[in-house]
Design a protein around this motif. Structure first.
Motif, short mmCIF file in Angstrom:
data_model
loop_
_atom_site.label_atom_id
_atom_site.label_comp_id
_atom_site.label_asym_id
_atom_site.label_seq_id
_atom_site.Cartn_x
_atom_site.Cartn_y
_atom_site.Cartn_z
N ALA A 147 0.82 -1.20 0.00
CA ALA A 147 0.00 0.00 0.00
C ALA A 147 0.86 1.26 0.00
O ALA A 147 0.58 2.23 -0.70
CB ALA A 147 -0.92 0.00 1.21
N ALA A 148 1.93 1.23 0.78
CA ALA A 148 2.83 2.38 0.81
C ALA A 148 3.53 2.56 -0.53
O ALA A 148 3.73 3.67 -1.01
CB ALA A 148 3.85 2.23 1.93
N PHE A 149 3.89 1.45 -1.14
CA PHE A 149 4.52 1.48 -2.46
C PHE A 149 3.59 2.14 -3.47
O PHE A 149 3.99 3.00 -4.25
CB PHE A 149 4.85 0.05 -2.86
N ALA A 150 2.31 1.74 -3.45
CA ALA A 150 1.34 2.34 -4.36
C ALA A 150 1.18 3.83 -4.09
O ALA A 150 1.03 4.63 -5.02
CB ALA A 150 -0.01 1.65 -4.22
N ALA A 151 1.25 4.22 -2.83
CA ALA A 151 1.14 5.65 -2.49
C ALA A 151 2.29 6.44 -3.09
O ALA A 151 2.12 7.56 -3.56
CB ALA A 151 1.10 5.82 -0.98
N ARG A 194 2.78 -7.72 -1.96
CA ARG A 194 2.28 -7.33 -0.63
C ARG A 194 1.13 -6.34 -0.70
O ARG A 194 0.81 -5.68 0.28
CB ARG A 194 3.40 -6.77 0.24
N SER A 195 0.53 -6.19 -1.87
CA SER A 195 -0.63 -5.31 -2.01
C SER A 195 -1.83 -6.13 -2.45
O SER A 195 -1.73 -7.01 -3.30
CB SER A 195 -0.36 -4.22 -3.05
N ARG A 196 -2.99 -5.84 -1.87
CA ARG A 196 -4.22 -6.51 -2.24
C ARG A 196 -5.00 -5.74 -3.30
O ARG A 196 -5.98 -6.24 -3.83
CB ARG A 196 -5.10 -6.71 -1.01
N THR A 197 -4.54 -4.52 -3.64
CA THR A 197 -5.34 -3.67 -4.52
C THR A 197 -4.57 -3.02 -5.65
O THR A 197 -5.18 -2.43 -6.54
CB THR A 197 -6.02 -2.56 -3.70
N SER A 198 -3.24 -3.09 -5.66
CA SER A 198 -2.46 -2.31 -6.62
C SER A 198 -1.75 -3.19 -7.63
O SER A 198 -1.22 -4.25 -7.31
CB SER A 198 -1.42 -1.46 -5.88
N ALA A 199 -1.76 -2.72 -8.89
CA ALA A 199 -1.12 -3.45 -9.99
C ALA A 199 -0.66 -2.47 -11.04
O ALA A 199 -1.15 -1.33 -11.13
CB ALA A 199 -2.09 -4.47 -10.59
N ASP A 245 0.33 2.06 -16.65
CA ASP A 245 -0.81 2.49 -15.85
C ASP A 245 -0.79 1.78 -14.50
O ASP A 245 -0.28 0.66 -14.37
CB ASP A 245 -2.12 2.17 -16.56
N LEU A 246 -1.36 2.45 -13.50
CA LEU A 246 -1.45 1.91 -12.14
C LEU A 246 -2.90 1.86 -11.70
O LEU A 246 -3.68 2.79 -11.96
CB LEU A 246 -0.67 2.80 -11.17
N THR A 247 -3.27 0.77 -11.05
CA THR A 247 -4.54 0.70 -10.34
C THR A 247 -4.26 0.53 -8.86
O THR A 247 -3.32 -0.15 -8.47
CB THR A 247 -5.41 -0.48 -10.83
N THR A 248 -5.08 1.17 -8.04
CA THR A 248 -4.99 1.01 -6.59
C THR A 248 -6.30 0.50 -6.01
O THR A 248 -6.46 0.49 -4.79
CB THR A 248 -4.60 2.34 -5.91
N ASP A 249 -7.21 0.08 -6.88
CA ASP A 249 -8.49 -0.45 -6.41
C ASP A 249 -8.80 -1.81 -7.04
O ASP A 249 -9.94 -2.12 -7.37
CB ASP A 249 -9.63 0.54 -6.66
#
Length: 359
Positions: free
Chosen positions: A12-16, A303-308, A317-321
């Motif tokens: 999550a921090a990585f995605a942020a 380690r993220s459940r929402t980001s790719a 492109d990035l998704t966080t949801d």
């Protein structure tokens, strides 16, 4: 033509870090050192090969497989690349590489008949052993995947009306064709895309998914028994043309998946270039805000459940949801993308392009 295109920080921090605006204050915007926001940092390879095969082992170690029989390996984060191409492979088109570590890797060459081959190294590419050579003129292998260090699969375009699956239980040292009785019939014109090594992917010890295109419907096939039996599901991605379909898949577990693709032709729009599944691929829902164009590679952030991340010729492109909405981060051309367990992400593509995500 279609075949030719053919650590310490939580996810999550990585995605942020990725999504923070460059002008904002603080480490989320500028990275741990207070410098530039997260971005792709090119790594010179010294070759003009097109690398559609990529395997990220760690921040320091990665493998590339590409055109003209080229295989490269780095052990220092891309500062230097060692050419470890198999001898006599200059006429082969490598489109997939699966690496277990810095010494052991398996590469797949695509093409009709004997052009489709699998080679394996156990010494960092110093020597290679050919473990499979296709002898069926009707077969054309596109992708492979490993579920663990022993069990792996490779897939061919339909032979006698069904996709063909190869299986290994010894880390790629030997392969056998699985029976076709459990494979549903292929649609007219249906095939896989050897575009970025992600048309066949796995999650866990037994689950495997296969991406298709070229037919009236773009489908995803799923096997829960290492490729012996399969079910097929339609996806909402573009279809109805040999250039359209699902090009790449990523599953973060046996339930949550992302599909990307579209129409690879530069002059054709891809308005529905991504879809998501929350039930192991039994159903697919189009992204509400998809990537703006065709994408050929996708990977979940560790380690993220929402980001790719998704990549293609016109950007990243990035998704966080979880794949429902996407935001463009970069407009550079990449064919495939992969992230290692220590959170290092790599991308590769045409003209020797390779980059590591810096933050």
């Amino acid at each position: 033509m279609r075949r030719v295109v053919t650590a310490g920080v939580c996810g999550a921090a990585f995605a942020a870090v990725l999504t923070a605006p460059a002008q904002a204050d603080g480490p989320a915007a500028h990275g741990p050192a207070g410098g530039k926001p997260a971005h792709w940092e090119p790594r010179a390879t010294g070759t003009d090969a097109r690398f559609r095969g990529l395997s990220a082992v760690s921040r320091n170690t990665a493998w590339l497989a590409g055109s003209k029989g080229t295989v490269l390996r780095t052990a220092d984060g891309g500062a230097h690349w060692r050419n470890v191409s198999p001898p006599g492979a200059a006429g082969l088109e490598f489109r997939d590489v699966e690496a277990f570590d810095g010494r052991r890797a398996v590469v797949l060459a695509i093409g009709e008949g004997e052009a489709s081959r699998i080679l394996r190294t156990e010494d960092g590419g110093a020597t290679w052993t050919e473990s499979f050579r296709n002898t069926d003129a009707k077969a054309f292998y596109d992708c492979m995947t490993f579920l663990d260090r022993r069990h792996g699969l490779a897939m061919s375009d339909p032979v006698d009306g069904k996709f063909r699956i190869l299986s290994t239980g010894d880390g790629g040292r030997s392969w056998k064709v699985l029976p076709s009785a459990g494979m549903p019939a292929a649609l007219e014109g249906e095939a896989g895309f050897a575009a970025g090594g992600q048309c066949l992917v796995g999650s866990g010890p037994r689950d495997v998914w296969l991406a298709t295109g070229g037919a009236a419907r773009a489908r995803v096939l799923h096997s829960a028994d290492r490729g012996r039996t399969w079910t097929a599901t339609d996806s909402p991605l573009p279809a109805g043309d040999p250039a359209r379909g699902v090009f790449a898949l990523a599953f973060r577990d046996r339930t949550h998946g992302i599909a990307v693709g579209g129409d690879y032709r530069a002059d054709q729009a891809s308005p529905k270039a991504a879809a998501v599944s929350g039930d192991g691929g039994r159903t697919w829902t189009a992204a509400t805000t998809p990537p703006p164009a065709y994408r050929s590679g996708v990977t979940w952030l560790p380690r993220s459940r929402t980001s790719a991340l998704a990549v293609g010729p016109t950007g990243t492109d990035l998704t966080t949801d979880g794949g429902r909405t996407w935001r463009t981060l970069d407009t550079g051309s990449y064919d495939t993308v992969d992230c290692a367990p220590d959170l290092a992400c790599w991308a590769s593509g045409e003209k020797g392009r390779v980059a590591r995500l810096e933050r």
